[in-house]
Design an enzyme around this catalytic site. Structure first.
Site, mmCIF file in Angstrom:
data_model
loop_
_atom_site.group_PDB
_atom_site.id
_atom_site.type_symbol
_atom_site.label_atom_id
_atom_site.label_comp_id
_atom_site.label_asym_id
_atom_site.label_seq_id
_atom_site.Cartn_x
_atom_site.Cartn_y
_atom_site.Cartn_z
ATOM 1 N N HIS A 415 -4.174 2.796 -4.244
ATOM 2 C CA HIS A 415 -4.666 2.113 -3.049
ATOM 3 C C HIS A 415 -4.140 0.684 -3.032
ATOM 4 O O HIS A 415 -3.960 0.060 -4.087
ATOM 5 C CB HIS A 415 -6.191 2.093 -3.036
ATOM 6 C CG HIS A 415 -6.801 3.431 -2.743
ATOM 7 N ND1 HIS A 415 -6.492 4.161 -1.617
ATOM 8 C CD2 HIS A 415 -7.715 4.173 -3.422
ATOM 9 C CE1 HIS A 415 -7.186 5.286 -1.617
ATOM 10 N NE2 HIS A 415 -7.930 5.325 -2.707
ATOM 11 N N CYS A 464 -0.540 1.801 0.709
ATOM 12 C CA CYS A 464 -0.710 1.410 2.106
ATOM 13 C C CYS A 464 -0.580 -0.099 2.247
ATOM 14 O O CYS A 464 -0.811 -0.850 1.303
ATOM 15 C CB CYS A 464 -2.080 1.853 2.612
ATOM 16 S SG CYS A 464 -2.201 3.622 2.882
#
Length: 757
Positions: A415, A464
């Site tokens: 993440h 991301c």
């Protein structure tokens, strides 16, 4: 006549010990063997690898020859090539030892096959081997000998099997030499009524298809799974056909394509056959249409998170390309040739988040990149599932390996987010509403790399880059130096996400799937990443959703394939020793218990912070009927799943990377998987519990032995959490390493620690 086409890894321990004794010498020894073997480019060892071999003499049971042979085995060197090398060296004794071993080697030529059968069926398992005269066979069900099963063929009555699948293996031996077949398991399909039971023929003759493939309608990018199961004796074999033409390599009951395109549409069928019979399954149509992205499509978007998309099957990890690296295409000293003083890579994959969605691809991606970077002579440290303080300390140790002219590469999968042009990597212990205080800033890492005067700084960020709305602080990074040697490869564009498509089997993410194709190419790193971006752009599934972004100020033609030319032997040796600390496995050892049983304790590594321990019964006196050695009392700070301890087969550990290390482990062992070695606060100590039963006695007796194996792998770097009362040091643009002496592993100051919001 023996089989010279076998890999070096097939040599037994006794033969290997004899070769090591003959070649661990200064004359026509292991260094000469490395020189002769290096005539073929893929077997050429770098100076760093040779130095690592030479350092083995400092270990009590270390052998430079064994280390060299392991390197050659990893590059698929055969016994025939080793034979030619020994002949060219003129080492008659070693040649004779190898020749004698090959002529007496036991080779399994027919392996037993796993089968799904009907209840009440008698099943035949077959194992054939070649080798010296007088081969004997012994079948095992799990760890128990099957009484009287001493022939190449084993007949199993499924009516007597319990409900769970049963695992069988065959040992072929001749004197002290032996070899094990692969495991085969028999799964019995229970019938639910007398009528259904009568539909199966329990006889050992004939061939019958139990499960037919089914037609399906898919969209591009979906997984295709067709399955055909049959029952017969001898065991059935399979060949899949598309439009009545054989599908190359499709010889299993299940035909699986992870990512279909319109090229896979057509009519499929399966030919099922054995020595006496042949059947064809029904023909089924597979329709494949274009992928659309309406609302509610199967993309799984996570807020501020990394959403992966799956592509290649895990099997690709076992077949690392042997592409030529062209590192010597230019003559040494050529004015056009650029050099690295060394190459170092830190690979971090975060998967099992405490407060956020779990990811699946980082494990496979980190492993695949690590294997390729090692072929490019990078010193690789690969870590999974790091907390905030562990990520910071891993970066600190990574920086200690950097110096003037060194190529430094940081790969992160997990993440992440990006605010105001600054990227942040999210550790697994980040709270639900995390901010920059809980994460690691990529640009801070770059600043500290620049202060080490590196030759090339590469960041591959597989995460991301969406804005984090919980973090409204404008990052204060400070000015970067103008070094013209920085390359950023982002898996996706700014304010965009990378995707993960849920599937049963693990595979690479989209970025690494395409990166693997080009990583070994002799191209300027920016040109290489451009080609990866072009490849990714051809994928219809991610078009308009995810695209690689390249940022660089690189002014020279720097490539990952550039050769290493160290600035000084002292600096190189120190760096090799620094790096080697994180990659030392405990030596295999034997434990002799008071009851007379001898147990072997062995070790294997998946990553720098994940280790496999296996126990194996080597010898037991005749008055003991059965025994098993299990691990207990493992340290609490380690991440140990009890379901992944003391398993009878490597596959039961649940790791998709089992094929990468299980080939080096003996059969008939109990396996345990230990994760999170970076959290080990002291030496790894555990108990080996021997459970045994005397002949004629029903009850089991226990005998325990406490074992300490030191600090394995990454735990040597003292990355366990520090005293919580210690005030964190200031991080960011300053370099805490400027005050750190070489070799002071794990003592670098921390950036501001994580805290609860």
């Amino acid at each position: 006549m023996g089989d010279w086409n076998l890999p070096i890894g097939s040599l037994g321990e006794e033969v290997l010990a004899q070769l090591c004794e003959l070649l661990d010498t200064a004359g026509r020894g292991w260094r000469k063997l490395a020189e002769v073997a290096g005539a073929e480019k893929r077997f050429k060892c770098s100076e760093e690898e040779l130095e690592m071999c030479s350092l083995k003499v400092l270990e009590p049971l270390g052998s430079p020859t064994q280390s060299l042979l392991q390197l050659l085995a990893e590059r698929e060197c055969t016994l025939w090539y080793l034979r030619g090398c020994l002949l060219r060296m003129g080492h008659t004794q070693a040649f004779q030892v190898l020749s004698s071993a090959v002529h007496n080697v036991i080779r399994i030529t027919v392996q037993p096959e796993s089968q799904v059968v009907a209840e009440g069926t008698r099943v035949s398992l077959t194992c054939w081997a070649t080798g010296p005269p007088g081969l004997t066979y012994q079948w095992f069900c799990g760890k128990q000998e099957v009484p009287g099963a001493t022939a190449p063929e084993l007949l199993v009555d499924t009516a007597a099997l319990p409900g769970l699948p049963q695992w069988f293996i065959c040992r072929v031996s001749c004197g002290a030499a032996f070899a094990f077949s692969r495991w085969a398991h028999i799964q019995v399909k229970r019938s639910h009524s007398p009528e259904s039971a009568s539909s199966y023929c329990p006889s050992m003759e004939g061939l019958q298809i139990l499960q037919q493939p089914q037609p399906c309608r898919l969209a591009e990018g979906d997984p295709l799974v067709l399955e055909c199961r049959a029952l017969g004796n001898p065991p059935p074999q399979y060949q899949w056909f598309r439009n009545r033409r054989p599908v190359e390599g499709a010889r299993a009951p299940r035909l699986q394509v992870q990512l279909v395109t319109t090229a896979e549409r057509g009519t499929y069928s399966c030919r099922v056959f054995n020595l006496f019979h042949e059947l064809w399954s029904q023909e089924v149509d597979v329709e494949i249409g274009p992928r659309l992205f309406p609302s509610g499509a199967p993309w799984q978007d996570g807020v501020g998170g990394r959403c992966w998309w799956w592509h290649c099957p895990i099997a690709v990890l076992g077949a690392v390309a042997t592409t030529s690296l062209f590192t010597d295409s230019l003559e040494p000293g050529s004015p056009d040739q650029l050099y690295a003083t060394d190459k170092v890579a830190l690979l971090v994959g975060n998967m099992h988040y405490v407060h956020h969605k779990h990811l699946r691809a980082p494990m496979v991606d980190v492993h695949a990149l690590g294997a390729l970077l090692q072929q490019l002579d990078f010193k690789v440290v690969s870590l999974l599932d790091l907390r905030r303080d562990e990520m910071q300390m891993a970066v600190d140790e990574f920086l200690l390996l950097l110096d003037k002219g060194v190529y430094g590469l940081l790969y992160y999968a997990g993440h992440g987010y990006e605010n105001f042009g600054t990227s942040f990597m999210v550790p697994i212990d980040a709270p639900g509403s995390y901010t920059s205080a809980h994460c690691l800033c990529v640009q801070h890492v770059l600043q500290r790399m620049q202060q080490r005067r590196t030759g090339l700084n590469i960041f591959l960020l597989d995460m991301c880059r969406k804005r984090n709305l919980n973090d409204d602080v404008v990052p204060q990074v400070g000015a970067l130096e103008v070094t013209a040697n920085i390359v950023f490869g982002y898996a996706t564009c700014a304010d965009a996400e990378a995707y993960e498509l849920s599937q049963e089997e693990l595979s690479n993410g989209v970025f690494v799937t395409f990166l693997k194709r080009w990583l070994l190419e002799d191209e300027k790193i920016t040109v290489l990443l451009d080609k990866v971006a072009e490849d990714m752009g051809t994928l219809e599934l991610t078009r308009g959703r995810q695209a690689l972004e390249l940022r660089s100020n690189l002014s020279e033609r720097r490539a990952l394939t550039d050769p290493i030319c160290s600035s000084g032997r002292a600096e190189t040796s120190a760096r090799n020793l620094q790096w080697a600390k994180a990659h030392v496995l405990p030596e295999s050892r034997q434990l002799r218990f008071d009851c007379g049983v001898t147990v072997q304790l062995g070790f294997a590594a998946e990553f720098s912070n994940i280790m496999i321990i296996y126990t194996r019964i080597l010898a037991a006196p005749g008055h003991i009927a059965e025994c098993a050695a299990k691990l207990t009392d493992l340290p609490e700070e380690l991440d140990v799943d009890l379901k992944c301890t003391n398993r009878e087969s490597p596959e039961e550990l649940g790791s998709p990377l089992v094929p990468t290390w299980s080939a080096t482990c003996p059969s008939c062992c109990l396996y345990s998987r230990l994760c999170g070695l970076q959290r080990l606060r002291q030496e790894l100590t555990f108990t080996v519990c021997l459970q045994f039963r005397y002949r004629g006695v029903a009850d089991f007796v226990e005998e325990r032995r406490v074992v300490s194996v030191g600090r394995p792998l990454i735990s040597k770097l003292n990355m366990s959490p520090r005293d919580p009362g210690t005030a964190p040091a200031s991080g960011g643009s300053g370099s805490p390493l400027s005050a750190s002496p070489p070799g002071s592993w794990g003592n670098s100051p921390k950036v501001p620690g994580s805290h609860e919001v």
